[in-house]
Design a protein around this motif. Structure first.
Motif, mmCIF file in Angstrom:
data_model
loop_
_atom_site.group_PDB
_atom_site.id
_atom_site.type_symbol
_atom_site.label_atom_id
_atom_site.label_comp_id
_atom_site.label_asym_id
_atom_site.label_seq_id
_atom_site.Cartn_x
_atom_site.Cartn_y
_atom_site.Cartn_z
ATOM 1 N N UNK A 28 0.863 -1.172 0.000
ATOM 2 C CA UNK A 28 0.000 0.000 0.000
ATOM 3 C C UNK A 28 0.903 1.226 0.000
ATOM 4 N N UNK A 29 0.587 2.182 -0.825
ATOM 5 C CA UNK A 29 1.386 3.399 -0.915
ATOM 6 C C UNK A 29 0.472 4.608 -0.847
ATOM 7 N N UNK A 30 0.952 5.669 -0.285
ATOM 8 C CA UNK A 30 0.157 6.882 -0.268
ATOM 9 C C UNK A 30 0.900 8.035 0.356
ATOM 10 N N UNK A 31 0.420 9.207 0.054
ATOM 11 C CA UNK A 31 0.913 10.427 0.665
ATOM 12 C C UNK A 31 -0.089 10.857 1.722
ATOM 13 N N UNK A 32 0.404 11.364 2.828
ATOM 14 C CA UNK A 32 -0.475 11.759 3.921
ATOM 15 C C UNK A 32 -0.849 13.225 3.831
ATOM 16 N N UNK A 33 -1.994 13.528 4.392
ATOM 17 C CA UNK A 33 -2.391 14.922 4.574
ATOM 18 C C UNK A 33 -1.418 15.544 5.584
ATOM 19 N N UNK A 34 -1.292 16.855 5.599
ATOM 20 C CA UNK A 34 -0.385 17.507 6.562
ATOM 21 C C UNK A 34 -0.734 17.143 8.010
ATOM 22 N N UNK A 35 0.280 16.966 8.819
ATOM 23 C CA UNK A 35 0.152 16.728 10.261
ATOM 24 C C UNK A 35 -0.601 15.438 10.623
ATOM 25 N N UNK B 237 -2.254 6.515 -4.906
ATOM 26 C CA UNK B 237 -1.438 5.549 -5.640
ATOM 27 C C UNK B 237 -2.110 4.183 -5.490
ATOM 28 N N UNK B 238 -2.186 3.408 -6.551
ATOM 29 C CA UNK B 238 -2.894 2.124 -6.544
ATOM 30 C C UNK B 238 -2.178 1.072 -5.698
#
Length: 107
Positions: A6-13, A95-96
């Motif tokens: 699993x891949x992803x970017x996080x929201x701030x904080x 990201x898938x």
């Protein structure tokens, strides 16, 4: 062995919330649903990568609620942790999921 990435970017904080929720989910699937383990990484460009390891695809498929996550059969704390993970991810940078079977492992 079967691994799901699993891949992803996080929201701030949201790093602390994400890590705490990941620990709950990963521990549950390891202790109660047959996962061999899970690992969480953060890249230098702030991409978060988690992968779970399973003895085989059938065990993972029978254990994971799929697209209906969090499914009703999961304990309440795990359902809440999955919702937290989902809310921490930045939907604009999605990201898938990647799944793969180990062909050769020199562990």
């Amino acid at each position: 062995m079967f691994a799901v990435i699993y891949q992803g970017y996080l929201r701030p904080n949201q790093e602390e919330n994400y890590q705490r929720a990941w620990q709950i989910v990963a521990s549950y699937f390891k202790e109660h649903r047959g996962a061999l383990g899970s690992c969480l990484h953060k890249t230098k460009n702030d991409l978060w990568v988690a992968y779970s390891r399973w003895p085989d695809k059938a065990t993972r498929d029978a254990s994971w609620p799929g697209e209906d996550a969090p499914a009703s059969e999961l304990p309440e704390n795990v359902k809440q942790a999955i919702k937290t993970i989902q809310s921490c991810l930045d939907p604009k940078r999605k990201i898938a999921e990647i799944a793969m079977d180990v062909v050769n492992d020199l562990l």
